[in-house]
Write an enzyme that holds these catalytic residues in place. Structure first.
Site, PDB file in Angstrom:
ATOM      1  N   ARG A 156     -23.577 -10.933 -26.514  1.00  0.00           N
ATOM      2  CA  ARG A 156     -24.628 -11.417 -25.640  1.00  0.00           C
ATOM      3  C   ARG A 156     -23.426 -10.812 -24.592  1.00  0.00           C
ATOM      4  O   ARG A 156     -23.872 -11.030 -23.438  1.00  0.00           O
ATOM      5  CB  ARG A 156     -25.226 -12.451 -26.304  1.00  0.00           C
ATOM      6  CG  ARG A 156     -26.616 -12.036 -26.807  1.00  0.00           C
ATOM      7  CD  ARG A 156     -27.820 -13.210 -27.185  1.00  0.00           C
ATOM      8  NE  ARG A 156     -28.384 -13.800 -26.203  1.00  0.00           N
ATOM      9  CZ  ARG A 156     -27.959 -14.690 -25.260  1.00  0.00           C
ATOM     10  NH1 ARG A 156     -27.380 -15.663 -25.760  1.00  0.00           N
ATOM     11  NH2 ARG A 156     -29.012 -14.674 -23.879  1.00  0.00           N
TER      12      ARG A 156
ATOM     13  N   CYS B 289     -10.862  -2.759 -28.712  1.00  0.00           N
ATOM     14  CA  CYS B 289     -10.253  -2.349 -27.071  1.00  0.00           C
ATOM     15  C   CYS B 289     -11.346  -2.141 -26.035  1.00  0.00           C
ATOM     16  O   CYS B 289     -11.930  -0.942 -25.742  1.00  0.00           O
ATOM     17  CB  CYS B 289      -9.658  -1.713 -28.106  1.00  0.00           C
ATOM     18  SG  CYS B 289      -8.912  -1.617 -29.291  1.00  0.00           S
TER      19      CYS B 289
END
Ligand SMILES: *Cc1c(COP(=O)(O)O)cnc(C)c1O
Length: 420
Positions: free
Chosen positions: A317, A347
């Site tokens: 979220r 990453c």
């Protein structure tokens, strides 16, 4: 904490009667922790406010589809709102009943319609004319009549985040209000469909009652027109969308919300109709937290980072909606706080869980990401080949593992390499 199921005892966060530190110790991190008591209380708030009325609460499965969570609701007699046949399978596995399940969603496949018809779902919330035709065909091939409700787009502004607003003309959901009456006539003319209701769902994380009353007025006007065209509408489904407190929002109390809508329907002279609710977030959002451990602290000139073992793949979220979740220590430290961005190991620069949070933490400390019960685990992924978190349900003094932590080997078990 906004929900008393999660509270501190002598500086240590507890879920009901169990220390969150001991849960992390026993089950590892990242770990989703749910409170049965919190789930029960939010459901009861809906159900109690419906008492004495022909009103049914359908739990929106997509907000949290863990079998143990669904089972807690099923035991209390809840109905369910599903958006896929996968969710139907979960409802049935969790002890829910097809005849108390409504099937929503803008893109149901013929195979999903068939499964749901065979299982005997209570109603299909249909979103377009092509979908009506498809459902009519599937029902015909099974020698059945499919109960349908049209999801009407009332074109009201739910005053929420654009990604979670669904009731405006400009988005993909529902039948346009101006086309609805004609679409009902088309549905009525299809021999294998049975028009039974009307529905809407105007968005999510809505913190005011007024958009619902506006939507209801439009829906009830339409019901009067449809009935004058010779159809009978047995139920009015007001959808879900009621907001919760993540930070400083002040959504209406669940009971007040339900009573206001039921009173409005009554005032408009439609009190005899059955009313359906489809809450998701407001049932489960504050009934869950995500526990995570601090791996490293990385001080910097502009920003300092607390790098934790949960990431955007566990809780999407913040990355997806820039959503705010409170982040609190599991064990309070008596030390000065510093300002950190709380980030995961994935990453991506978008991999953050909280920005500019004042925390007194050291590497190895546990943090709780609050209000993670809705759209948390269900949106998690295996990005970066990260096994998904375990889930635990606390019930009083007991904690039960309700989903095992994934194993890396499971993640590529279905893959294969070329033979030559
Ligand atoms: C997502 C959804 C819900 C639940 O929404 P919440 O905001 O979680 O209450 C209810 N009905 C439909 C059709 C939905 O798509």
């Amino acid at each position: 904490m906004s929900d008393s199921a999660f509270h501190y005892v002598d500086g240590v966060l507890h879920a009901e009667g169990v220390s969150a530190a001991s849960l992390a110790q026993q089950f590892g991190t990242p770990l989703y922790v749910y409170s049965r008591d919190a789930l029960t209380r939010t459901y009861r708030a809906y159900a109690d406010a419906c008492a004495g009325r022909r009103a049914v609460v359908h739990v929106a499965v997509k907000a949290n589809s863990n079998l143990a969570v669904l089972n807690v609701f099923a035991r209390m007699g809840a109905g369910f709102d599903i958006v896929s046949s996968g969710e139907l399978a979960r409802v049935l596995a969790a002890g829910g009943k097809a005849e108390n399940t409504v099937f929503s969603g803008v893109g149901k496949s013929a195979a999903e319609m068939r499964e749901a018809l065979e299982a005997g779902v209570k109603c299909f919330n249909v979103e377009s004319i092509p979908e009506l035709h498809a459902l009519n065909e599937v029902a015909k091939s099974l020698g059945k009549r499919a109960p349908v409700s049209l999801r009407v787009n009332p074109d009201v502004d739910a005053k929420t985040h654009p990604y979670i607003s669904t009731g405006l003309k400009s988005n993909k959901f529902g039948v346009a209000f101006s086309d609805a009456r004609a679409t009902y006539r088309e549905a009525h003319a299809m021999p294998n469909l049975d028009v039974v209701g009307i529905d809407c769902h105007i968005g999510s994380q809505i913190t005011e009652i007024s958009p619902y009353l506006d939507a209801l007025d439009k829906l009830l006007d339409l019901v009067e027109q449809i009935e004058s065209d010779g159809m009978s509408i047995r139920h009015v489904d007001v959808g879900g969308g009621l907001g919760i407190t993540y930070d400083d929002e002040t959504p209406p109390d669940i009971g007040d919300f339900v009573r206001a809508l039921l009173a409005h329907i009554e005032k408009r002279g439609h009190g005899q109709r059955e009313v359906y609710f489809e809450p998701g977030r407001s049932l489960v959002g504050n009934a869950g937290v995500l526990l995570t451990r601090v791996e490293y602290l990385k001080p910097g000139e502009e920003k300092s980072f607390a790098i934790v073992d949960a990431a955007m793949n566990d809780l999407a979220r913040p990355a997806m909606y820039e959503a705010f979740h409170r982040i609190v220590p599991v064990v309070k430290r008596d030390a000065p706080a510093h300002t950190y961005d709380v980030v995961g190991p994935v990453c991506e620069s978008g991999d953050w869980l909280g920005r500019d949070r004042d925390l007194a933490v050291e590497p190895g400390d546990l943090l709780a990401i609050c209000s993670a019960g809705a759209y948390g685990f269900v949106m998690s992924s295996n990005y970066n080949t990260r096994p998904r978190a375990a889930e635990v349900m606390v019930d009083g003094e007991r904690a039960r593992l309700v989903r095992q932590r994934e194993d890396v080997r499971q993640l590529f078990a279905g893959e294969s390499i070329l033979p030559d």
